[in-house]
Design a protein around this motif. Structure first.
Motif, PDB file in Angstrom:
ATOM      1  N   HIS A  15      52.167  -2.912  18.068  1.00  0.00           N
ATOM      2  CA  HIS A  15      51.526  -3.802  19.156  1.00  0.00           C
ATOM      3  C   HIS A  15      52.084  -3.582  20.642  1.00  0.00           C
ATOM      4  O   HIS A  15      53.303  -3.331  20.929  1.00  0.00           O
ATOM      5  CB  HIS A  15      51.910  -5.348  18.774  1.00  0.00           C
ATOM      6  N   GLU A  64      44.292 -15.557  23.665  1.00  0.00           N
ATOM      7  CA  GLU A  64      43.354 -15.697  22.612  1.00  0.00           C
ATOM      8  C   GLU A  64      42.515 -14.394  22.244  1.00  0.00           C
ATOM      9  O   GLU A  64      42.520 -14.076  21.004  1.00  0.00           O
ATOM     10  CB  GLU A  64      41.890 -16.592  23.236  1.00  0.00           C
ATOM     11  N   SER A  65      42.521 -13.385  23.172  1.00  0.00           N
ATOM     12  CA  SER A  65      42.222 -12.163  22.998  1.00  0.00           C
ATOM     13  C   SER A  65      43.010 -11.254  21.854  1.00  0.00           C
ATOM     14  O   SER A  65      42.657 -10.712  21.214  1.00  0.00           O
ATOM     15  CB  SER A  65      41.663 -11.463  24.285  1.00  0.00           C
ATOM     16  N   LEU A  67      45.374 -12.719  19.892  1.00  0.00           N
ATOM     17  CA  LEU A  67      45.158 -13.518  18.606  1.00  0.00           C
ATOM     18  C   LEU A  67      44.090 -12.875  17.857  1.00  0.00           C
ATOM     19  O   LEU A  67      44.380 -12.627  16.688  1.00  0.00           O
ATOM     20  CB  LEU A  67      45.245 -14.888  18.658  1.00  0.00           C
ATOM     21  N   GLU A  68      43.099 -12.539  18.598  1.00  0.00           N
ATOM     22  CA  GLU A  68      41.824 -12.073  17.963  1.00  0.00           C
ATOM     23  C   GLU A  68      42.044 -10.665  17.373  1.00  0.00           C
ATOM     24  O   GLU A  68      41.651 -10.304  16.289  1.00  0.00           O
ATOM     25  CB  GLU A  68      40.609 -12.108  18.919  1.00  0.00           C
ATOM     26  N   VAL A  70      45.137  -9.060  16.654  1.00  0.00           N
ATOM     27  CA  VAL A  70      45.967  -9.303  15.850  1.00  0.00           C
ATOM     28  C   VAL A  70      45.349  -9.570  14.331  1.00  0.00           C
ATOM     29  O   VAL A  70      45.989  -9.365  13.378  1.00  0.00           O
ATOM     30  CB  VAL A  70      47.192 -10.138  16.280  1.00  0.00           C
ATOM     31  N   SER A  71      44.535 -10.488  14.527  1.00  0.00           N
ATOM     32  CA  SER A  71      44.024 -11.109  13.065  1.00  0.00           C
ATOM     33  C   SER A  71      43.423  -9.775  12.207  1.00  0.00           C
ATOM     34  O   SER A  71      43.198 -10.048  11.208  1.00  0.00           O
ATOM     35  CB  SER A  71      42.820 -11.728  13.600  1.00  0.00           C
ATOM     36  N   VAL A  72      43.319  -8.736  12.876  1.00  0.00           N
ATOM     37  CA  VAL A  72      43.102  -7.482  11.773  1.00  0.00           C
ATOM     38  C   VAL A  72      44.216  -7.203  10.916  1.00  0.00           C
ATOM     39  O   VAL A  72      43.751  -6.731   9.725  1.00  0.00           O
ATOM     40  CB  VAL A  72      42.685  -6.115  12.432  1.00  0.00           C
ATOM     41  N   GLU A  74      45.210  -9.386   8.943  1.00  0.00           N
ATOM     42  CA  GLU A  74      44.648 -10.409   7.807  1.00  0.00           C
ATOM     43  C   GLU A  74      43.724  -9.539   6.745  1.00  0.00           C
ATOM     44  O   GLU A  74      43.468 -10.058   5.823  1.00  0.00           O
ATOM     45  CB  GLU A  74      44.406 -11.462   8.206  1.00  0.00           C
ATOM     46  N   ASP A  75      43.299  -8.594   7.454  1.00  0.00           N
ATOM     47  CA  ASP A  75      42.159  -7.731   6.682  1.00  0.00           C
ATOM     48  C   ASP A  75      42.583  -6.266   6.229  1.00  0.00           C
ATOM     49  O   ASP A  75      42.305  -5.456   6.881  1.00  0.00           O
ATOM     50  CB  ASP A  75      40.822  -7.736   7.714  1.00  0.00           C
ATOM     51  N   HIS A  78      39.938  -3.482   6.546  1.00  0.00           N
ATOM     52  CA  HIS A  78      39.853  -2.848   8.066  1.00  0.00           C
ATOM     53  C   HIS A  78      41.235  -2.250   8.358  1.00  0.00           C
ATOM     54  O   HIS A  78      40.940  -1.252   9.262  1.00  0.00           O
ATOM     55  CB  HIS A  78      39.414  -4.125   8.741  1.00  0.00           C
TER      56      HIS A  78
END
Length: 127
Positions: A15, A64-65, A67-68, A70-72, A74-75, A78
């Protein structure tokens, strides 16, 4: 084996919340290790990271951007795709390929110069 190299084996991504990455070595080394990059958008970063393909990009100073992006994590599917694509991207910059691109550049420049000299000698002027 160094502690950092050993640690990379357990990382899921890298990151980079800064937008001042200029040379891209951190990005390239991460990708070579099979780590997708999650980074703030900037000129050099945009050239190396293709959003959703080999990493994720987010707007600088936008939580917000980020966090969106970083949400990868959780998948798993992907994330695995990003890992594989990141590694492929890094292989395009391996020394053998980079060296060949440099040789090709010099050969093309040499050929252009030889052509220019030949044209000069035939026509008595540069084109």
């Amino acid at each position: 084996m160094g502690r950092i190299v050993q640690g990379i084996c357990f990382w899921r991504c890298i990151h980079l919340p800064i937008s001042s990455e200029t040379l891209g070595l951190v990005i390239l080394e991460s990708m070579a290790s099979g780590l997708p990059v999650i980074a703030a958008k900037s000129g050099p970063t945009n050239e190396q990271v293709e959003h959703g393909v080999n990493g994720m990009l987010f707007e600088n100073e936008n939580i917000e951007s980020m966090l969106e992006a970083v949400s990868v994590l959780e998948d798993p599917e992907h994330l695995d795709l990003l890992r594989r694509n990141a590694r492929k991207e890094a292989l395009d910059f391996a020394w053998d390929k980079t060296s060949q691109r440099l040789i090709d550049f010099y050969m093309e420049a040499r050929n252009d110069t030889l052509l220019e000299v030949k044209l000069y000698s035939v026509e008595g002027r540069y084109v």
